[in-house]
Design a protein around this motif. Structure first.
Motif, PDB file in Angstrom:
ATOM      1  N   ILE A  86      -5.898   1.325   6.449  1.00  0.00           N
ATOM      2  CA  ILE A  86      -6.155   3.397   5.307  1.00  0.00           C
ATOM      3  C   ILE A  86      -4.571   3.934   5.467  1.00  0.00           C
ATOM      4  O   ILE A  86      -4.009   3.627   5.255  1.00  0.00           O
ATOM      5  CB  ILE A  86      -6.204   4.535   7.025  1.00  0.00           C
ATOM      6  CG1 ILE A  86      -5.881   3.746   8.275  1.00  0.00           C
ATOM      7  CG2 ILE A  86      -7.522   3.324   7.462  1.00  0.00           C
ATOM      8  CD1 ILE A  86      -5.719   4.808   9.262  1.00  0.00           C
ATOM      9  N   GLY A  87      -4.363   4.164   4.469  1.00  0.00           N
ATOM     10  CA  GLY A  87      -3.569   4.832   3.331  1.00  0.00           C
ATOM     11  C   GLY A  87      -2.696   3.187   3.241  1.00  0.00           C
ATOM     12  O   GLY A  87      -1.863   4.302   3.153  1.00  0.00           O
ATOM     13  N   CYS A 105      -9.083  -1.307   0.935  1.00  0.00           N
ATOM     14  CA  CYS A 105      -8.284  -0.200   0.845  1.00  0.00           C
ATOM     15  C   CYS A 105      -8.671   1.413   0.862  1.00  0.00           C
ATOM     16  O   CYS A 105      -8.834   1.479  -0.303  1.00  0.00           O
ATOM     17  CB  CYS A 105      -7.370  -0.645   0.216  1.00  0.00           C
ATOM     18  SG  CYS A 105      -6.201  -1.635   0.147  1.00  0.00           S
ATOM     19  N   LEU A 106      -8.125   1.944   1.737  1.00  0.00           N
ATOM     20  CA  LEU A 106      -8.784   3.374   1.694  1.00  0.00           C
ATOM     21  C   LEU A 106      -7.798   4.553   1.153  1.00  0.00           C
ATOM     22  O   LEU A 106      -6.200   4.424   2.069  1.00  0.00           O
ATOM     23  CB  LEU A 106      -9.210   3.977   3.060  1.00  0.00           C
ATOM     24  CG  LEU A 106      -9.577   5.472   3.117  1.00  0.00           C
ATOM     25  CD1 LEU A 106     -11.091   5.584   2.725  1.00  0.00           C
ATOM     26  CD2 LEU A 106     -10.570   5.387   5.073  1.00  0.00           C
ATOM     27  N   ASP A 107      -7.691   5.191   0.709  1.00  0.00           N
ATOM     28  CA  ASP A 107      -6.651   6.915   0.048  1.00  0.00           C
ATOM     29  C   ASP A 107      -6.983   7.139  -0.441  1.00  0.00           C
ATOM     30  O   ASP A 107      -8.065   6.874  -0.941  1.00  0.00           O
ATOM     31  CB  ASP A 107      -5.214   5.117  -0.608  1.00  0.00           C
ATOM     32  CG  ASP A 107      -3.991   6.527  -0.308  1.00  0.00           C
ATOM     33  OD1 ASP A 107      -3.070   5.900   0.457  1.00  0.00           O
ATOM     34  OD2 ASP A 107      -4.017   7.653  -1.089  1.00  0.00           O
ATOM     35  N   PHE A 112      -3.904   5.565  -6.945  1.00  0.00           N
ATOM     36  CA  PHE A 112      -2.920   4.093  -6.571  1.00  0.00           C
ATOM     37  C   PHE A 112      -3.939   2.737  -6.864  1.00  0.00           C
ATOM     38  O   PHE A 112      -3.939   1.670  -6.349  1.00  0.00           O
ATOM     39  CB  PHE A 112      -3.128   4.420  -4.855  1.00  0.00           C
ATOM     40  CG  PHE A 112      -2.234   4.827  -3.594  1.00  0.00           C
ATOM     41  CD1 PHE A 112      -0.400   4.174  -4.488  1.00  0.00           C
ATOM     42  CD2 PHE A 112      -2.145   6.131  -3.403  1.00  0.00           C
ATOM     43  CE1 PHE A 112       0.736   5.328  -3.766  1.00  0.00           C
ATOM     44  CE2 PHE A 112      -1.013   6.996  -3.083  1.00  0.00           C
ATOM     45  CZ  PHE A 112       0.101   6.268  -3.010  1.00  0.00           C
ATOM     46  N   GLU A 113      -5.650   2.811  -6.723  1.00  0.00           N
ATOM     47  CA  GLU A 113      -6.406   2.219  -7.136  1.00  0.00           C
ATOM     48  C   GLU A 113      -5.354   0.783  -7.810  1.00  0.00           C
ATOM     49  O   GLU A 113      -5.744   0.091  -7.664  1.00  0.00           O
ATOM     50  CB  GLU A 113      -7.586   2.359  -7.884  1.00  0.00           C
ATOM     51  CG  GLU A 113      -8.875   1.843  -7.992  1.00  0.00           C
ATOM     52  CD  GLU A 113      -9.746   2.285  -8.380  1.00  0.00           C
ATOM     53  OE1 GLU A 113     -10.658   1.064  -8.593  1.00  0.00           O
ATOM     54  OE2 GLU A 113      -9.987   3.428  -8.249  1.00  0.00           O
ATOM     55  N   SER A 114      -5.108   1.951  -9.432  1.00  0.00           N
ATOM     56  CA  SER A 114      -4.845   0.544 -10.297  1.00  0.00           C
ATOM     57  C   SER A 114      -3.232  -0.043 -10.061  1.00  0.00           C
ATOM     58  O   SER A 114      -3.238  -1.551 -10.001  1.00  0.00           O
ATOM     59  CB  SER A 114      -4.313   1.241 -11.540  1.00  0.00           C
ATOM     60  OG  SER A 114      -2.892   1.938 -11.456  1.00  0.00           O
ATOM     61  N   TYR A 115      -2.393   0.118  -8.664  1.00  0.00           N
ATOM     62  CA  TYR A 115      -1.167  -0.470  -8.272  1.00  0.00           C
ATOM     63  C   TYR A 115      -2.057  -1.188  -6.848  1.00  0.00           C
ATOM     64  O   TYR A 115      -1.554  -2.625  -7.116  1.00  0.00           O
ATOM     65  CB  TYR A 115      -0.786   1.101  -7.733  1.00  0.00           C
ATOM     66  CG  TYR A 115       0.120   1.419  -8.706  1.00  0.00           C
ATOM     67  CD1 TYR A 115       1.206   1.126  -9.743  1.00  0.00           C
ATOM     68  CD2 TYR A 115       0.139   2.785  -8.715  1.00  0.00           C
ATOM     69  CE1 TYR A 115       1.551   1.644  -9.923  1.00  0.00           C
ATOM     70  CE2 TYR A 115       0.649   3.885  -9.197  1.00  0.00           C
ATOM     71  CZ  TYR A 115       1.429   3.351 -10.233  1.00  0.00           C
ATOM     72  OH  TYR A 115       1.796   4.217 -11.448  1.00  0.00           O
ATOM     73  N   VAL A 116      -2.729  -0.869  -6.415  1.00  0.00           N
ATOM     74  CA  VAL A 116      -3.997  -1.710  -4.977  1.00  0.00           C
ATOM     75  C   VAL A 116      -4.400  -3.419  -6.194  1.00  0.00           C
ATOM     76  O   VAL A 116      -4.338  -4.563  -6.337  1.00  0.00           O
ATOM     77  CB  VAL A 116      -4.720  -1.467  -4.526  1.00  0.00           C
ATOM     78  CG1 VAL A 116      -5.731  -2.496  -4.363  1.00  0.00           C
ATOM     79  CG2 VAL A 116      -4.279   0.418  -3.563  1.00  0.00           C
ATOM     80  N   GLY A 134     -10.620   8.376  -0.306  1.00  0.00           N
ATOM     81  CA  GLY A 134     -10.639   9.228   1.170  1.00  0.00           C
ATOM     82  C   GLY A 134     -10.448   9.041   1.900  1.00  0.00           C
ATOM     83  O   GLY A 134      -8.620   8.497   1.846  1.00  0.00           O
ATOM     84  N   PHE A 135      -9.828   9.954   2.589  1.00  0.00           N
ATOM     85  CA  PHE A 135      -9.651  10.683   4.077  1.00  0.00           C
ATOM     86  C   PHE A 135      -9.670   9.532   5.205  1.00  0.00           C
ATOM     87  O   PHE A 135     -10.910   9.561   5.871  1.00  0.00           O
ATOM     88  CB  PHE A 135      -9.352  11.732   4.746  1.00  0.00           C
ATOM     89  CG  PHE A 135      -8.721  12.777   3.110  1.00  0.00           C
ATOM     90  CD1 PHE A 135      -7.492  12.976   3.236  1.00  0.00           C
ATOM     91  CD2 PHE A 135      -9.489  12.941   1.976  1.00  0.00           C
ATOM     92  CE1 PHE A 135      -6.998  14.008   2.072  1.00  0.00           C
ATOM     93  CE2 PHE A 135      -9.072  14.175   1.113  1.00  0.00           C
ATOM     94  CZ  PHE A 135      -7.928  14.377   1.320  1.00  0.00           C
ATOM     95  N   ALA A 136      -8.636   9.472   6.109  1.00  0.00           N
ATOM     96  CA  ALA A 136      -8.951   8.512   7.598  1.00  0.00           C
ATOM     97  C   ALA A 136      -9.802   9.787   8.451  1.00  0.00           C
ATOM     98  O   ALA A 136     -10.239   8.758   9.245  1.00  0.00           O
ATOM     99  CB  ALA A 136      -7.734   8.267   8.069  1.00  0.00           C
TER     100      ALA A 136
END
Length: 261
Positions: A86-87, A105-107, A112-116, A134-136
């Motif tokens: 999460i985050g 991976c949740l954020d 952030f997706e491209s970095y992940v 999404g949120f935790a």
């Protein structure tokens, strides 16, 4: 009378551009707010992606200790782990996962997706299952009892509702699953550092995307209803000690979801 009319006309003509400008802002205020928020999110993702190397150097020992819980859990289960982080941000924790781990991976920040994905290509020890925006506190798209483990590093300080987020963590864990965490926390109540945290918190939250200096994360974790909780206290050793003195109190550990839950 003619002079008064002229003065009124001149006044109206002078304020006309200002009135038009205000009208346009009012009409397009949502688009303007959305644009500012989008640029801020993009900038935050860019900065954090570049800052994570330094953070990992600072927290290497504590992260290695925390992620040993995952390795022990993998050995106990006898198979590779299916993990939710999460985050996750730019996915700076990929270095620490046991080989063969499959990760979701949740954020809430879409930038952030491209970095992940970039970081996932650099790590053969893991397999990126997917990236979820999404949120935790709101993980409704993720099924109950579906993950062997949930990971959180420097996240619980920023969630909007820690109780709800931890309830969601517990919900998506399989019975016997583990929640591992590395978090900075509020200093002991009444201490000098705690007073500084209370004073700095409003400004800090604004500058650091909602990060809360005064959150007693350990207490929230203990009160979530895990069957077993192991928490280790430590102090972050940042390079700029004066500037970061008030975020040094920290914890890492592991919480276990009961098998009968």
């Amino acid at each position: 009378m003619a002079k008064i009319d002229a003065d009124i006309g001149s006044f109206l003509w002078n304020i006309f551009p200002f009135a038009v400008g205000l009208s346009l802002i009012y009409v397009f205020r949502r688009n303007i707010h959305s644009s500012i928020k989008s640029r801020r999110s993009r900038l935050f993702a860019w900065i954090l992606n570049r800052f994570t190397t330094k953070v990992n150097k600072i927290l290497r020992k504590e992260k290695e200790n925390a992620f040993r819980y995952l390795e022990c859990h993998r050995e106990k289960l006898g198979h590779s782990l299916f993990v939710l982080e999460i985050g996750a941000g730019p996915a700076s924790n990929f270095d620490y996962y046991p080989r063969g781990t499959e990760i979701v991976c949740l954020d809430p920040n879409p930038y952030f997706e491209s970095y992940v994905e970039q970081n996932a290509h650099k790590h053969e020890n893991i397999r990126l299952s997917r990236v979820v925006q999404g949120f935790a506190e709101e993980m409704g798209d993720l099924e109950d009892s579906s993950f062997d483990a949930v990971v959180s590093t420097l996240v619980m300080c920023s969630v909007r509702d820690p109780r709800k987020a931890l309830d969601e963590v517990k919900r998506v864990l399989k019975p016997g699953g583990i929640f591992i965490f590395v978090e900075h926390v509020a200093a002991r109540e009444g201490s000098f550092v705690n007073k500084i945290q209370q004073m700095m918190n409003p400004v800090w939250k604004t500058l650091c995307d909602g990060c809360n200096l005064t959150r007693n994360t350990a207490s929230y974790i203990k009160n979530t209803g895990f069957s077993d909780v192991d928490i280790v206290n430590f102090h972050l050793k940042w390079g700029f000690r004066f500037l970061t003195y008030f975020i040094r109190p920290s914890i890492y550990g592991c919480a276990v979801k009961g098998t009968s839950t």
